[in-house]
Design an enzyme around this catalytic site. Structure first.
Site, PDB file in Angstrom:
ATOM      1  N   GLY A 155       0.931  -1.345   0.009  1.00 43.52           N
ATOM      2  CA  GLY A 155       0.083  -0.027  -0.021  1.00 43.52           C
ATOM      3  C   GLY A 155       0.736   1.383  -0.142  1.00 43.52           C
ATOM      4  O   GLY A 155       2.000   1.181   0.476  1.00 43.52           O
ATOM      5  N   GLN A 211       2.890   9.937   1.240  1.00 43.40           N
ATOM      6  CA  GLN A 211       4.184   9.372   1.453  1.00 43.40           C
ATOM      7  C   GLN A 211       5.041   9.842   0.207  1.00 43.40           C
ATOM      8  O   GLN A 211       6.144   9.344   0.330  1.00 43.40           O
ATOM      9  CB  GLN A 211       3.864   7.724   1.387  1.00 43.40           C
ATOM     10  CG  GLN A 211       3.287   7.320   2.803  1.00 43.40           C
ATOM     11  CD  GLN A 211       3.131   5.776   2.824  1.00 43.40           C
ATOM     12  OE1 GLN A 211       2.225   5.386   2.269  1.00 43.40           O
ATOM     13  NE2 GLN A 211       4.198   5.122   3.287  1.00 43.40           N
ATOM     14  N   CYS A 224       5.668   0.025   7.709  1.00 45.56           N
ATOM     15  CA  CYS A 224       5.239   0.907   6.700  1.00 45.56           C
ATOM     16  C   CYS A 224       6.410   1.276   6.047  1.00 45.56           C
ATOM     17  O   CYS A 224       7.498   1.355   6.534  1.00 45.56           O
ATOM     18  CB  CYS A 224       4.747   2.057   7.812  1.00 45.56           C
ATOM     19  SG  CYS A 224       4.102   3.575   6.769  1.00 45.56           S
ATOM     20  N   LEU A 225       6.340   1.677   4.563  1.00 46.90           N
ATOM     21  CA  LEU A 225       7.120   2.055   3.958  1.00 46.90           C
ATOM     22  C   LEU A 225       7.777   3.397   4.348  1.00 46.90           C
ATOM     23  O   LEU A 225       9.019   3.730   4.190  1.00 46.90           O
ATOM     24  CB  LEU A 225       6.883   2.234   2.481  1.00 46.90           C
ATOM     25  CG  LEU A 225       6.411   0.904   1.797  1.00 46.90           C
ATOM     26  CD1 LEU A 225       5.863   1.234   0.176  1.00 46.90           C
ATOM     27  CD2 LEU A 225       7.653  -0.188   1.733  1.00 46.90           C
ATOM     28  N   HIS A 273      -4.783   1.760   7.447  1.00 49.84           N
ATOM     29  CA  HIS A 273      -3.457   2.251   7.592  1.00 49.84           C
ATOM     30  C   HIS A 273      -3.310   3.377   6.217  1.00 49.84           C
ATOM     31  O   HIS A 273      -2.791   4.563   6.693  1.00 49.84           O
ATOM     32  CB  HIS A 273      -2.401   1.195   7.220  1.00 49.84           C
ATOM     33  CG  HIS A 273      -1.082   1.404   7.320  1.00 49.84           C
ATOM     34  ND1 HIS A 273      -0.307   1.031   8.410  1.00 49.84           N
ATOM     35  CD2 HIS A 273      -0.311   2.101   6.521  1.00 49.84           C
ATOM     36  CE1 HIS A 273       0.937   1.509   8.123  1.00 49.84           C
ATOM     37  NE2 HIS A 273       0.859   2.097   6.957  1.00 49.84           N
ATOM     38  N   GLU A 274      -3.673   3.295   5.246  1.00 46.48           N
ATOM     39  CA  GLU A 274      -3.498   3.955   4.103  1.00 46.48           C
ATOM     40  C   GLU A 274      -4.255   5.210   4.370  1.00 46.48           C
ATOM     41  O   GLU A 274      -3.687   6.362   3.954  1.00 46.48           O
ATOM     42  CB  GLU A 274      -3.399   3.327   2.689  1.00 46.48           C
ATOM     43  CG  GLU A 274      -2.676   2.183   2.526  1.00 46.48           C
ATOM     44  CD  GLU A 274      -1.342   2.581   2.616  1.00 46.48           C
ATOM     45  OE1 GLU A 274      -0.660   3.846   2.368  1.00 46.48           O
ATOM     46  OE2 GLU A 274      -0.416   1.540   2.920  1.00 46.48           O
ATOM     47  N   HIS A 334      -2.701   7.684   6.680  1.00 44.22           N
ATOM     48  CA  HIS A 334      -1.601   8.689   5.980  1.00 44.22           C
ATOM     49  C   HIS A 334      -2.421   9.832   5.223  1.00 44.22           C
ATOM     50  O   HIS A 334      -1.659  10.763   5.458  1.00 44.22           O
ATOM     51  CB  HIS A 334      -0.921   7.780   4.783  1.00 44.22           C
ATOM     52  CG  HIS A 334       0.364   6.952   5.233  1.00 44.22           C
ATOM     53  ND1 HIS A 334       1.135   7.483   6.192  1.00 44.22           N
ATOM     54  CD2 HIS A 334       0.322   5.563   5.092  1.00 44.22           C
ATOM     55  CE1 HIS A 334       2.214   6.255   6.420  1.00 44.22           C
ATOM     56  NE2 HIS A 334       1.482   5.248   5.922  1.00 44.22           N
TER      57      HIS A 334
END
Length: 180
Positions: free
Chosen positions: A51, A56, A104-105, A146-147, A150
């Protein structure tokens, strides 16, 4: 790599762009938005993520891309195909929660336990402007939440219980946790 997609730098936990609430997309057919979506997909796959939110990659617009492999689909075991969600909404269904480790990235090399709604309904527009309206449970619901966070300027460590701490990817693997 996605055809026509460029790889972009992913912001990490101290970058101020991760703390901003993203703006609605006014015109999904705008060439810049369509290119951004291709770039997001290419960047997500290249980083081996499942994701990615536009914030991000330092773009303050309400776009997320995600997919869920069969192996991570704890409810249907079929996975979720690549999804582009523009101007999403997320609403909990019921009051059942689950806690599990997330990565997470934008918080590279770390994992943390986060409590999330077990079941949600989410809506938004696809890359073609078609309405998406889905119910998600388990990891599918966790991934979308989660996304979505962000897009609202929230990183998962902010949602962790006080007694929990971030652990390294190596520590997490040593716990023999099946969930990603």
């Amino acid at each position: 790599m996605i055809k026509g997609g460029n790889l972009l730098d992913i912001a990490t936990d101290n970058d101020p762009c991760l703390k901003v609430r993203a703006s609605e997309v006014a015109d999904i057919n705008d060439a810049t938005i369509q290119q951004l979506i291709k770039d997001m997909i290419a960047t997500m796959y290249n980083a081996q993520g499942i994701g990615l939110a536009a914030t991000q990659i330092r773009k303050s617009v309400r776009i997320m891309v995600f997919y869920l492999p069969e192996t991570r689909d704890d409810i249907n075991h079929t996975g979720v195909p690549l999804t582009v969600l523009i101007n999403p909404t997320v609403e909990p269904i019921g009051d059942e929660f689950s806690s599990d480790y997330e990565g997470c990235l934008s918080v590279p090399g770390m994992r943390g336990k986060v409590k999330r709604y077990q079941k949600i309904q989410y809506t938004g527009l696809s890359v073609n402007g078609e309405r998406i309206d889905r119910v998600a449970e388990g990891w599918h619901a966790r991934l979308v939440q989660h996304e979505f966070d962000h897009l609202n300027g929230i990183l998962y460590p902010e949602l962790m219980a006080e007694e929990d701490r971030l652990i390294s990817f190596v520590e997490w693997k040593a716990l023999s946790i099946v969930s990603p």
